[in-house]
Design a protein around this motif. Structure first.
Motif, short mmCIF file in Angstrom:
data_model
loop_
_atom_site.label_atom_id
_atom_site.label_comp_id
_atom_site.label_asym_id
_atom_site.label_seq_id
_atom_site.Cartn_x
_atom_site.Cartn_y
_atom_site.Cartn_z
N LYS A 8 41.70 2.50 11.47
CA LYS A 8 42.80 1.54 11.32
C LYS A 8 42.77 0.49 12.42
O LYS A 8 43.31 -0.59 12.28
N ASP A 9 42.09 0.80 13.54
CA ASP A 9 42.01 -0.16 14.64
C ASP A 9 40.91 -1.18 14.43
O ASP A 9 40.81 -2.14 15.17
N GLY A 10 40.06 -0.97 13.43
CA GLY A 10 39.01 -1.92 13.14
C GLY A 10 37.82 -1.86 14.06
O GLY A 10 36.98 -2.73 14.05
N PHE A 11 37.70 -0.84 14.90
CA PHE A 11 36.59 -0.77 15.83
C PHE A 11 35.35 -0.14 15.23
O PHE A 11 34.28 -0.67 15.33
N GLU A 12 35.47 1.05 14.68
CA GLU A 12 34.28 1.77 14.25
C GLU A 12 34.47 2.33 12.86
O GLU A 12 35.52 2.83 12.53
N GLY A 25 37.74 -7.47 17.20
CA GLY A 25 38.63 -8.60 17.03
C GLY A 25 38.11 -9.79 17.84
O GLY A 25 37.12 -9.70 18.57
N ASP A 26 38.79 -10.90 17.73
CA ASP A 26 38.37 -12.15 18.36
C ASP A 26 38.23 -12.04 19.89
O ASP A 26 37.18 -12.40 20.45
N LEU A 27 39.25 -11.53 20.56
CA LEU A 27 39.18 -11.38 22.02
C LEU A 27 38.14 -10.34 22.41
O LEU A 27 37.39 -10.53 23.37
N GLY A 97 27.66 -4.60 11.59
CA GLY A 97 28.92 -3.99 11.17
C GLY A 97 29.92 -4.99 10.65
O GLY A 97 30.56 -4.78 9.61
N MET A 98 30.03 -6.12 11.34
CA MET A 98 31.01 -7.12 10.93
C MET A 98 30.59 -7.84 9.65
O MET A 98 31.42 -8.13 8.79
#
Length: 145
Positions: A8-12, A25-27, A97-98
Motif C-alpha cells: 500500500k506504500d508503493g515501495f515494493e 514517489g517523486d521525492l 519496477g516503475m
C-alpha cells in the motif's frame, strides 16, 4: 507481467518469478537520484543537492531517508554522529519496477499500448524512430519478447 502483493506504500512489489520491483514517489526518486549519482551521502548532502529544486527542510529529508531505510531501498552507516546513506536498489531495478507498474495500471499490462501511446501522443523525431526500429530488430534477433 502481473504484480502480486502490491504494498500500500508503493515501495515494493513482487512480480511473478519472485523478482523484486521497487516503486518510489517523486521525492523518494529525487533522493535516490542524488544517492545514485554520488554513491553515499549524509542528510546534509542530500538536502544541499535538492535545496534549489525542492526547498525542503533538512528534517524532511532525514524523515524520508528513515522511511526509505525501513522499506529497504537505502541503508546507512554511522560515521561519528552522522549517518551516511547509500542506495540498496539500482536505478535499473527502480526503472523496471516503475515502468512495469505504469504499464500494468494505465495500459492493462499491454506494452504495445504503452509504446503506441508514446508514439502517437509525443513528437518523436525521425532519428528517434530509427533508433527504436534498430532496437526492435535487435530484440527480434535475440529472441526477446
Amino acid at each position: 507481467m502481473s504484480n502480486k502483493d502490491k504494498g500500500k506504500d508503493g515501495f515494493e512489489d513482487e512480480a511473478e518469478g519472485g523478482q523484486r520491483l521497487t516503486h518510489l514517489g517523486d521525492l523518494q526518486l529525487a533522493i535516490m537520484r542524488v544517492l545514485w549519482e554520488i554513491g553515499e551521502a549524509t542528510v546534509t548532502d542530500v538536502h544541499q543537492a535538492l535545496l534549489s529544486e525542492r526547498g525542503l527542510a533538512p528534517t524532511t529529508i532525514a524523515t524520508m531517508l528513515k522511511k526509505m531505510e525501513e522499506k529497504g531501498v537505502v541503508a546507512h552507516r554511522a560515521e561519528g554522529r552522522k549517518f551516511i546513506y547509500r542506495p540498496t536498489v539500482s536505478e535499473d531495478q527502480v526503472t523496471r519496477g516503475m515502468v512495469s507498474d505504469l504499464t500494468e495500471r494505465l495500459f492493462r499490462g499491454d506494452p504495445v499500448a504503452l509504446v503506441s501511446h508514446l508514439i502517437a501522443r509525443h513528437e518523436i523525431r525521425p532519428d528517434e524512430l530509427s533508433e527504436l526500429e534498430r532496437m526492435i530488430a535487435a530484440a527480434k534477433k535475440e529472441g526477446k519478447r
